[in-house]
Enzyme design. Structure first.
Site, PDB file in Angstrom:
ATOM      1  N   GLU A  83       0.807  -1.234   0.000  1.00 60.73           N
ATOM      2  CA  GLU A  83       0.000   0.000   0.000  1.00 60.73           C
ATOM      3  C   GLU A  83       0.830   1.269   0.000  1.00 60.73           C
ATOM      4  OE1 GLU A  83      -0.994  -2.684   1.442  1.00 60.73           O
ATOM      5  OE2 GLU A  83      -3.094  -2.929   0.900  1.00 60.73           O
ATOM      6  N   HIS A 152     -10.138  -5.522  10.790  1.00 63.90           N
ATOM      7  CA  HIS A 152     -10.749  -5.354   9.479  1.00 63.90           C
ATOM      8  C   HIS A 152     -12.079  -4.630   9.547  1.00 63.90           C
ATOM      9  CE1 HIS A 152      -7.754  -8.410   8.595  1.00 63.90           C
ATOM     10  NE2 HIS A 152      -7.932  -8.169   7.318  1.00 63.90           N
TER      11      HIS A 152
END
Lengths: 360, 393
Positions: A83, A152
């Site tokens: 990322e 998450h």
């Protein structure tokens, strides 16, 4: 395998239409996002997509389905699981003048790239006095899904919306998804686009206007999803659906709730919110994210600053529980707002939660 | 203390033998555009590629311009030092004196359509990309004539029209950004390259390897330039990197180690790298260089290295002295002429500072400008929002 899911039409959502007698069409949020990406890529060759599994896998949540086939690997780029690296590359491409749409598989992973979102993207136009603008969109699912656990499930609306230089949008319906994503891609500033995994499969009616390729929603304007006069309920993303259900329940008990779909977290549509509170005199803010320093806290303060005299009751705040998201289904249910939480808070704001009689 | 391992190997660029004067010269006739061939101080050391030749073609005009440009940069940085001590420059100020050959040599090998992006030691790179002195000093002093209207400061110089994308304060962030620029150049079919510069301190950043991996996978025309001045702030390279052979750290990506104090070696390496990147994707250049100042104006620069080391490098490897010797030995300029140029440059810098001082601080309304390109008429607030608010255009 790729050939079997090729989209042949310019409007890939066409196959999902169900015609009703009033000729209202329906579209899932997924199709709305896909069609918005498709149309914007078609209209502007500078728009390209980047992210994990956006190409050959057709998108981790199938949002980018068919786009690799249609636009080729130069415009739909599968990235390694890095990322920080690929977000920096996206921002650099935006410096040069391209219009990247960077997908985070979920916004939890955006934390690995947050320096580029804030320091490389959000602040550049200011630091360079307008020389370096950053027309980039960061999009992906935000907030809780189902049973995915603490790492998450976080909602990042408050984090990103606190940063000047960013615009933060969060759609609820398919109309929102289409109009706001198109607006985000066309916008010359960095936009954080917070979707919701559980909404992807939900269907909403869409008008012909919404289906038009030039359709766009304004950034910074909330939508009054349901008009009411007794209490204002603000919400965004999935919570709009819950707020609307709560409004139905409240209506049966004689409380008329006005539901505001924020659509834009930054800029926040303070005037619509305040106008509504000045009408109803009561406010419940609803969000999925952590309560402390959240979106509701900002809305509450805004109303106190601008409409204090109009409040007839303290502002009520419904938010996710102040704990990391648990896995067990019963605990998870307690960690996220439910419709009954919104109903209860609205009743409290209306001073209707406790019967007046003291007898049992 | 850390000083024991540093020192003498910095006086010598790479290999054990060091020649101060070029060994092969072709003597020029008086015409300033006749080509001269100059040898780099030492051969290039290559990793996964064939190094370019040590012989560099140049001209009297280029030699003179190298001298003048570097003298200007040197003078500018020293003047900034004084301004900082006089408290006219605030916050961070990272000076580049000693490293001028990298900026000047690179510029000589490329065009303004190639992009450069660097970290916070950016004053001289900005200048080489077409910036002017008044903009530099005004920005440093936070005045509206600065290239960022006084809103950026020392670390945030930009010149997009000159292909200079800043000026970045977060160590290492500029490398993925630079690979993004290279991506955009390739996407736009521009046939140009991006030089993403970083220091030996930043060379250990994970995002650098993430970006390099993608650049190699996607064949991006990205050239990663490590300006190895051997110290990441106060930490010597051997204390920060298990392998300080930064030109080799790209593994499958080729690399070249270059004497960064030799403007011609830099020029040759950048020319080579540009050709390579356009055909074969990323390459790493390690510029062996040195900064005379400390990391920033808050750092005296002498607690982690000896004064002998600093003065030794200045005596043996100074980039401006190298060009001076070339100009003299080729009889292109006389001592007096060179001294005159230095005087001129000093005056130019002084004039620019006076002019910059005349520029005012930004208007208070500038607090709220450029937050967005398109603000949608939204409100922004000062510290007391009932006192100070503005509409963003």
């Amino acid at each position: 395998m790729l050939r079997a899911i090729r989209h042949k039409n310019i409007l890939p959502a066409f196959s999902a239409f169900r015609a009703f007698s009033s000729s209202a069409k329906e579209m899932t949020v997924r199709e709305a996002l896909n069609s918005a990406l498709d149309e914007e890529m078609s209209a502007d060759p500078k728009v390209f997509l980047m992210g994990e599994e956006v190409g050959e896998y057709q998108g981790a949540y199938k949002i980018t389905k068919g786009l690799l086939d249609k636009y080729g690997p130069e415009r739909v780029l599968d990235t390694p699981i890095t990322e920080a690296g690929f977000t920096g590359i996206g921002v650099g491409a935006a410096y040069y003048g391209l219009r990247p749409v960077v997908e985070f598989m979920t916004f939890n992973f955006s934390m690995q790239a947050i320096d580029h979102i804030i320091n490389s993207a959000a602040k550049s136009n200011y630091m360079s006095a307008g020389q370096i603008s950053v027309p980039i969109v960061f999009r992906g699912p935000n907030g809780a899904a189902a049973g995915v656990g603490a790492q998450h499930s976080q909602c990042y609306a408050a984090w990103y919306a606190s940063c000047p230089g960013l615009k933060v949008l969060s759609p609820y319906s398919s109309e929102d998804a289409r109009g706001l994503l198109k607006a985000a891609i066309r916008d010359p500033d960095p936009v954080v686009f917070l979707e919701n995994e559980l909404l992807y499969g939900e269907s909403f009616p869409v008008s012909a206007e919404v289906l038009d390729s030039s359709f766009c929603l304004p950034i910074g304007k909330a939508k009054i999803e349901r008009e009411g006069k007794d209490v204002t309920i603000t919400a965004f993303s999935k919570m709009v659906g819950y707020a609307l259900k709560a409004a139905e329940i409240l209506a049966k008990e004689g409380i008329s709730a006005e539901v505001i779909n924020l659509r834009s977290i930054r800029p926040l549509d303070r005037s619509t919110i305040n106008a509504s509170v000045r009408k109803t005199n009561r406010l419940v803010t609803v969000e999925e994210g952590f309560p402390q320093h959240g979106v509701g806290a900002e809305i509450c303060t805004s109303v106190i600053e601008e409409s204090f005299g109009y409040l007839d009751a303290p502002v009520e705040r419904i938010a996710g529980a102040d704990v990391p998201m648990p896995y067990a289904a019963n605990l998870e249910r307690m960690a996220v707002p439910q419709v009954e939480d919104i109903v209860r808070a609205a009743k409290r704001a209306c001073y209707r939660s406790v019967p007046l009689a003291a007898t049992a | 203390m850390a000083l024991s391992r540093s020192g003498s190997n910095l006086l010598k660029p790479i290999s054990p033998f060091f020649s101060c004067a070029p060994s092969i010269l072709s003597r020029s006739i008086s015409s300033s555009n006749d080509s001269i061939t100059v040898e780099t101080s030492i051969p290039f050391t290559a990793h996964n590629c064939e190094p370019p030749s040590r012989s560099v073609t140049t001209s009297a005009a280029e030699l003179r311009s190298f001298f003048r440009d570097m003298a200007l940069m040197r003078r500018m940085e020293i003047a900034a030092d004084s301004l900082y001590k006089a408290k006219l420059i605030r916050g961070f100020c990272h000076l580049y004196d000693g490293q001028e050959a990298v900026a000047v040599g690179m510029e000589a090998a490329i065009t303004r359509k190639d992009c450069i992006i660097t970290a916070y030691r950016d004053h001289c790179t900005f200048l080489s990309r077409g910036g002017n002195l008044v903009e530099v000093f005004a920005e440093l002093m936070g005045r509206r004539a600065g290239m960022s209207n006084g809103k950026g400061g020392s670390m945030h110089f930009y010149r997009k029209e000159g292909g200079f994308y800043g000026g970045h304060g977060i160590v290492g962030a500029q490398v993925p950004l630079g690979c993004g620029l290279a991506f955009a150049q390739k996407y736009s079919k521009d046939e140009n390259v991006t030089f993403a510069m970083y220091g030996d301190g930043a060379a250990n950043q994970g995002q650098l390897f993430e970006a390099l991996n993608i650049a190699a996978l996607w064949d991006l025309p990205a050239i990663l330039v490590c300006e190895n001045n051997h110290y990441g702030m106060g930490t010597a390279e051997w204390r920060a990197a298990k392998s300080p052979a930064y030109y080799k750290r790209g593994d499958y990506v080729p690399g070249l180690k270059v004497d960064g104090m030799d403007a011609f070696a830099v020029k040759q390496a950048c020319k080579f790298a540009k050709e390579h990147a356009l055909k074969n994707g990323p390459i790493i250049l390690e510029m062996d260089t040195y900064r005379y100042h400390g990391h920033s104006m808050s750092d005296p620069g002498s607690t982690y290295r000896t004064r002998d080391e600093i003065s030794g490098v200045r005596q043996e490897r100074d980039p401006i002295e190298r060009i001076r010797k070339l100009l003299l030995s080729h009889e292109i300029s006389t001592e007096t002429e060179l001294k005159d140029i230095e005087k001129e440059v000093r005056k130019e810098v002084d004039n620019a500072i006076s002019k910059a001082k005349e520029s005012e601080m930004p208007d208070p309304s500038e607090l709220f400008t450029n937050v967005y390109v398109k603000g949608f008429g939204v409100e922004a607030y000062g510290a007391d929002r009932k006192e100070l608010r503005a509409t963003l255009p």
